[in-house]
Motif scaffolding. Structure first.
Motif, PDB file in Angstrom:
ATOM      1  N   SER A 110       0.841  -1.192   0.000  1.00  0.00           N
ATOM      2  CA  SER A 110       0.000   0.000   0.000  1.00  0.00           C
ATOM      3  C   SER A 110       0.880   1.246   0.000  1.00  0.00           C
ATOM      4  O   SER A 110       2.008   1.249   0.468  1.00  0.00           O
ATOM      5  N   ALA A 111       0.354   2.328  -0.548  1.00  0.00           N
ATOM      6  CA  ALA A 111       1.106   3.572  -0.648  1.00  0.00           C
ATOM      7  C   ALA A 111       0.192   4.729  -0.269  1.00  0.00           C
ATOM      8  O   ALA A 111      -1.031   4.642  -0.418  1.00  0.00           O
ATOM      9  N   PRO A 112       0.761   5.826   0.227  1.00  0.00           N
ATOM     10  CA  PRO A 112      -0.083   6.951   0.658  1.00  0.00           C
ATOM     11  C   PRO A 112      -0.724   7.706  -0.498  1.00  0.00           C
ATOM     12  O   PRO A 112      -1.714   8.408  -0.302  1.00  0.00           O
ATOM     13  N   PHE A 113      -0.181   7.579  -1.701  1.00  0.00           N
ATOM     14  CA  PHE A 113      -0.730   8.285  -2.853  1.00  0.00           C
ATOM     15  C   PHE A 113      -1.192   7.262  -3.884  1.00  0.00           C
ATOM     16  O   PHE A 113      -0.479   6.310  -4.204  1.00  0.00           O
ATOM     17  N   THR A 114      -2.388   7.481  -4.402  1.00  0.00           N
ATOM     18  CA  THR A 114      -3.043   6.468  -5.232  1.00  0.00           C
ATOM     19  C   THR A 114      -3.519   7.001  -6.578  1.00  0.00           C
ATOM     20  O   THR A 114      -4.319   6.356  -7.250  1.00  0.00           O
ATOM     21  N   GLY A 115      -3.054   8.183  -6.959  1.00  0.00           N
ATOM     22  CA  GLY A 115      -3.446   8.746  -8.245  1.00  0.00           C
ATOM     23  C   GLY A 115      -4.757   9.496  -8.226  1.00  0.00           C
ATOM     24  O   GLY A 115      -5.279   9.861  -9.290  1.00  0.00           O
ATOM     25  N   ARG A 116      -5.302   9.755  -7.053  1.00  0.00           N
ATOM     26  CA  ARG A 116      -6.586  10.438  -6.965  1.00  0.00           C
ATOM     27  C   ARG A 116      -6.507  11.822  -7.620  1.00  0.00           C
ATOM     28  O   ARG A 116      -5.563  12.576  -7.410  1.00  0.00           O
ATOM     29  N   GLY A 117      -7.510  12.132  -8.436  1.00  0.00           N
ATOM     30  CA  GLY A 117      -7.553  13.413  -9.131  1.00  0.00           C
ATOM     31  C   GLY A 117      -6.747  13.438 -10.416  1.00  0.00           C
ATOM     32  O   GLY A 117      -6.741  14.450 -11.118  1.00  0.00           O
ATOM     33  N   CYS A 118      -6.078  12.326 -10.738  1.00  0.00           N
ATOM     34  CA  CYS A 118      -5.241  12.250 -11.942  1.00  0.00           C
ATOM     35  C   CYS A 118      -5.785  11.159 -12.868  1.00  0.00           C
ATOM     36  O   CYS A 118      -6.714  10.436 -12.520  1.00  0.00           O
ATOM     37  N   ILE A 119      -5.185  11.036 -14.036  1.00  0.00           N
ATOM     38  CA  ILE A 119      -5.694  10.121 -15.058  1.00  0.00           C
ATOM     39  C   ILE A 119      -4.586   9.191 -15.535  1.00  0.00           C
ATOM     40  O   ILE A 119      -3.471   9.636 -15.830  1.00  0.00           O
ATOM     41  N   VAL A 120      -4.910   7.903 -15.595  1.00  0.00           N
ATOM     42  CA  VAL A 120      -4.078   6.921 -16.285  1.00  0.00           C
ATOM     43  C   VAL A 120      -4.778   6.568 -17.589  1.00  0.00           C
ATOM     44  O   VAL A 120      -5.953   6.183 -17.589  1.00  0.00           O
ATOM     45  N   ALA A 121      -4.070   6.715 -18.691  1.00  0.00           N
ATOM     46  CA  ALA A 121      -4.610   6.360 -20.003  1.00  0.00           C
ATOM     47  C   ALA A 121      -3.780   5.237 -20.594  1.00  0.00           C
ATOM     48  O   ALA A 121      -2.569   5.161 -20.380  1.00  0.00           O
ATOM     49  N   ALA A 122      -4.439   4.367 -21.331  1.00  0.00           N
ATOM     50  CA  ALA A 122      -3.748   3.287 -22.035  1.00  0.00           C
ATOM     51  C   ALA A 122      -4.156   3.316 -23.493  1.00  0.00           C
ATOM     52  O   ALA A 122      -5.346   3.399 -23.814  1.00  0.00           O
ATOM     53  N   LEU A 123      -3.180   3.268 -24.375  1.00  0.00           N
ATOM     54  CA  LEU A 123      -3.402   3.131 -25.813  1.00  0.00           C
ATOM     55  C   LEU A 123      -3.015   1.703 -26.143  1.00  0.00           C
ATOM     56  O   LEU A 123      -1.830   1.357 -26.183  1.00  0.00           O
ATOM     57  N   ASP A 124      -4.017   0.847 -26.353  1.00  0.00           N
ATOM     58  CA  ASP A 124      -3.757  -0.585 -26.341  1.00  0.00           C
ATOM     59  C   ASP A 124      -4.855  -1.295 -27.122  1.00  0.00           C
ATOM     60  O   ASP A 124      -5.514  -0.686 -27.972  1.00  0.00           O
ATOM     61  N   ALA A 538       0.711   8.449  -9.439  1.00  0.00           N
ATOM     62  CA  ALA A 538       0.716   8.696  -7.997  1.00  0.00           C
ATOM     63  C   ALA A 538       1.646   9.858  -7.642  1.00  0.00           C
ATOM     64  O   ALA A 538       1.366  10.639  -6.718  1.00  0.00           O
ATOM     65  N   MET A 539       2.742   9.997  -8.379  1.00  0.00           N
ATOM     66  CA  MET A 539       3.662  11.112  -8.145  1.00  0.00           C
ATOM     67  C   MET A 539       2.998  12.447  -8.463  1.00  0.00           C
ATOM     68  O   MET A 539       3.225  13.443  -7.762  1.00  0.00           O
ATOM     69  N   PHE A 540       2.183  12.481  -9.511  1.00  0.00           N
ATOM     70  CA  PHE A 540       1.462  13.716  -9.823  1.00  0.00           C
ATOM     71  C   PHE A 540       0.554  14.113  -8.660  1.00  0.00           C
ATOM     72  O   PHE A 540       0.465  15.289  -8.292  1.00  0.00           O
ATOM     73  N   GLU A 541      -0.138  13.128  -8.081  1.00  0.00           N
ATOM     74  CA  GLU A 541      -0.987  13.437  -6.927  1.00  0.00           C
ATOM     75  C   GLU A 541      -0.138  13.921  -5.756  1.00  0.00           C
ATOM     76  O   GLU A 541      -0.484  14.906  -5.078  1.00  0.00           O
ATOM     77  N   ALA A 542       0.983  13.236  -5.510  1.00  0.00           N
ATOM     78  CA  ALA A 542       1.833  13.586  -4.373  1.00  0.00           C
ATOM     79  C   ALA A 542       2.400  14.993  -4.503  1.00  0.00           C
ATOM     80  O   ALA A 542       2.552  15.705  -3.499  1.00  0.00           O
ATOM     81  N   ALA A 543       2.702  15.409  -5.730  1.00  0.00           N
ATOM     82  CA  ALA A 543       3.298  16.733  -5.933  1.00  0.00           C
ATOM     83  C   ALA A 543       2.347  17.840  -5.503  1.00  0.00           C
ATOM     84  O   ALA A 543       2.777  18.859  -4.948  1.00  0.00           O
ATOM     85  N   GLY A 544       1.069  17.658  -5.774  1.00  0.00           N
ATOM     86  CA  GLY A 544       0.095  18.661  -5.378  1.00  0.00           C
ATOM     87  C   GLY A 544       0.195  19.967  -6.141  1.00  0.00           C
ATOM     88  O   GLY A 544      -0.439  20.963  -5.779  1.00  0.00           O
TER      89      GLY A 544
END
Length: 549
Positions: A110-124, A538-544
């Motif tokens: 588990s990690a304190p940051f989970t990507g909340r408020g951000c987007i993961v996109a896949a081109l697949d 998750a880093m994008f969320e953590a940066a704030g």
């Protein structure tokens, strides 16, 4: 095409060989999809219809008859044909299927940051939108955008790209309430389940951002991120199949940037090819580069490829007056077209020759020329020798063998006519039309270096290789491609991530209507890249705050 016409046009316009092949074979009014690099981004050549723009890089459409006119335009620096892109995946098999009730070995803590408020996109290829790992606790979708490029275009539901079908979040949620959500939406991931082990896109998306709601599943690195999925396609195929192309990949990135509506996003790309310049100057890589430069809070993660031991790469040196023979092996079962691509310094001048199996004479082509390859009176291929590629100023050799060319050991001879540098690299294009029919170099001359995928060398894209997290010492996966790039950047791939026996979501079988949280183990750099994509989210969320990666 008459060789005299091909020779005169090729010499005059220095046209991309793949585009020359396409334009001359097509009826004049057939529409060609291509990428153009402009000198002045505001000056579009006549008869070129722009679809997506990334400053000086544009995708667009034009009639085949206008190819030479557009290339002649003084503002056109380079014009490239759409090139096919397929998955980077060692695959799985039915024996690797994990029952939903069995808990696999944990992939992540588990990690304190989970990507909340951000987007993961896949081109697949192939997303099981009804899999529990892509649903909110109330059963609604986590997808904020879903574009199936290969679906029939419906004028009643237009989109600015003019092809495919973009499903809204409301349409997906309505389908999820139906007893057969796949029929209700008009999309089933089994169109990409050619091997019976589930679709590629379902697996990679779960590694990056699955929320672990399926029993026994582990969450991805960004389990609270919103999702965007683009099912890539190409005019080369119908709606089914795991094949996209470079033009539509850039248009998919454009769509992701629009659908994100200003929110931080990261795209996972687990697709690629092998022929190309391998120096970050391809127009598709330049398009990605321009998109990433347009703002902060955006990133692209690209799998590096599974070509380390595939015998598709050769590199070496030539001295003045020397020659080097490259043995190119085509299996008797291979009835598809084949392609070889070689690059060398623009300061040098080589002569390239090609000889068929059991042949005694070479078809020789000097710098700036093009020649038909004829065997027993039949046209079986063509070889181009381009001078001064407009992207990198190097010289470029590209040979095409058409279906019906004789199998066996072909010989490609590189001769140093005037040599200052002498450095050369060559790659065989991967065969995506028919898996198992891959031509290759003789293993005695191949290199495990310089094996990165063609679109994995952009300076701003995060290139990811695979290691085996299940083995002692976590060694590099034996299939994971290696750098450096052709221009000797040893930073690629920048990162390694788990890519052997990775357990994640499996799409619903073809004849089923209800997803029960299936899982499957797969291997490949395709599985490594989404680990990094989720972590970046998750880093994008953590940066704030807006940041660049």
């Amino acid at each position: 095409m008459a060789i005299t016409l091909a020779h005169s046009r090729f010499s005059e316009f220095n046209l991309d060989p793949a585009l020359a092949e396409m334009a001359e074979a097509a009826p004049g009014q057939q529409i060609i999809e291509a990428i153009v690099r402009l000198e002045d981004p505001d000056q579009i050549p006549p008869r070129f219809t722009v679809v997506s723009r990334f400053k000086r890089i544009c995708t667009g459409r034009f009639a085949a008859a206008d190819t030479w006119t557009i290339r002649r335009h003084p503002n056109v620096v380079s014009l490239k044909a759409a090139r096919p892109l397929g998955i980077h995946d060692e695959g799985g098999n039915p024996a690797d299927l994990i029952p939903a009730q069995v808990t696999p070995t944990s992939r992540r803590s588990s990690a304190p940051f989970t990507g909340r408020g951000c987007i993961v996109a896949a081109l697949d290829f192939g997303l099981d939108f009804a899999h529990p790992n892509f649903l909110n606790p109330d059963g609604t979708t986590r997808l904020v955008g879903f574009w199936h490029q290969g679906a029939p275009y419906d004028p009643a539901r237009p989109n600015r790209f003019g092809y495919g079908r973009i499903f809204s979040q409301q349409e997906i949620n309505a389908a999820l309430r139906d007893s057969d959500p796949y029929q209700a939406l008009g999309y089933h991931p089994a169109i990409s389940d050619t091997g019976g082990d589930g679709s590629h896109g379902t697996h990679t998306m779960d590694i990056a951002a699955g929320n672990g709601r399926a029993h026994g599943a582990e969450p991805g690195a960004a389990p609270d991120a919103d999702l965007i999925f683009v099912h890539l396609s190409t005019p080369r195929l119908s709606a089914a199949g795991d094949l996209g192309d470079s033009v539509r990949l850039l248009e998919a990135l454009d769509a992701v940037n629009s659908m994100a509506r200003g929110r931080p996003w990261v795209v996972n790309l687990s697709v690629g090819r092998t022929a190309g310049s391998h120096d970050g100057t391809s127009l598709v890589e330049q398009g990605m580069h321009e998109l990433l430069r347009l703002g902060l809070d955006r990133a692209i993660c690209q799998s590096c490829g599974n070509y380390r031991t595939a015998d598709l790469a050769v590199e070496g040196w030539l001295r003045d007056g020397e020659y080097r023979d490259l043995e190119w092996i085509i299996d008797p079962a291979d009835t598809t077209a084949n392609e070889i691509d070689a690059w060398y310094s623009g300061r040098d001048r080589f002569v390239v020759g090609i000889r068929p199996p059991q042949g005694s004479a070479f078809t020789e082509v000097k710098l700036g020329e093009v020649s038909d390859i004829v065997h027993e009176g039949a046209l079986i291929g063509r070889i181009y020798h381009r001078k001064d590629d407009p992207k990198n100023r190097d010289n470029h050799i590209e040979a095409f063998l058409y279906p019906g060319a004789p199998p066996g050991i072909w010989t490609v001879r590189l001769s140093g006519e005037y040599v200052i540098s002498g450095r050369f690299h060559a790659w065989i294009e991967r065969d995506m039309a028919r898996p198992g029919a891959q031509s290759r170099f003789d293993r005695r001359i191949t290199s495990q270096s310089y094996t990165l995928g063609t679109i994995a060398t952009s300076p701003l894209v995060i290139t990811v290789g695979a290691y085996d997290a299940n083995a002692e010492g976590r060694p590099l996966a034996p299939f994971s491609s290696c750098g450096p790039t052709r221009d000797e950047r040893h930073s690629k791939p920048e990162l390694l991530a788990p890519g052997v026996g990775e357990v994640a979501a499996r799409s619903i079988p073809r004849d089923a209507v209800q997803q029960e949280g299936l899982l499957v183990a797969r291997s490949g750099t395709s599985m490594a890249s989404p680990h990094v994509a989720g972590a970046v989210c998750a880093m994008f969320e953590a940066a704030g705050r807006p940041v660049s990666i």
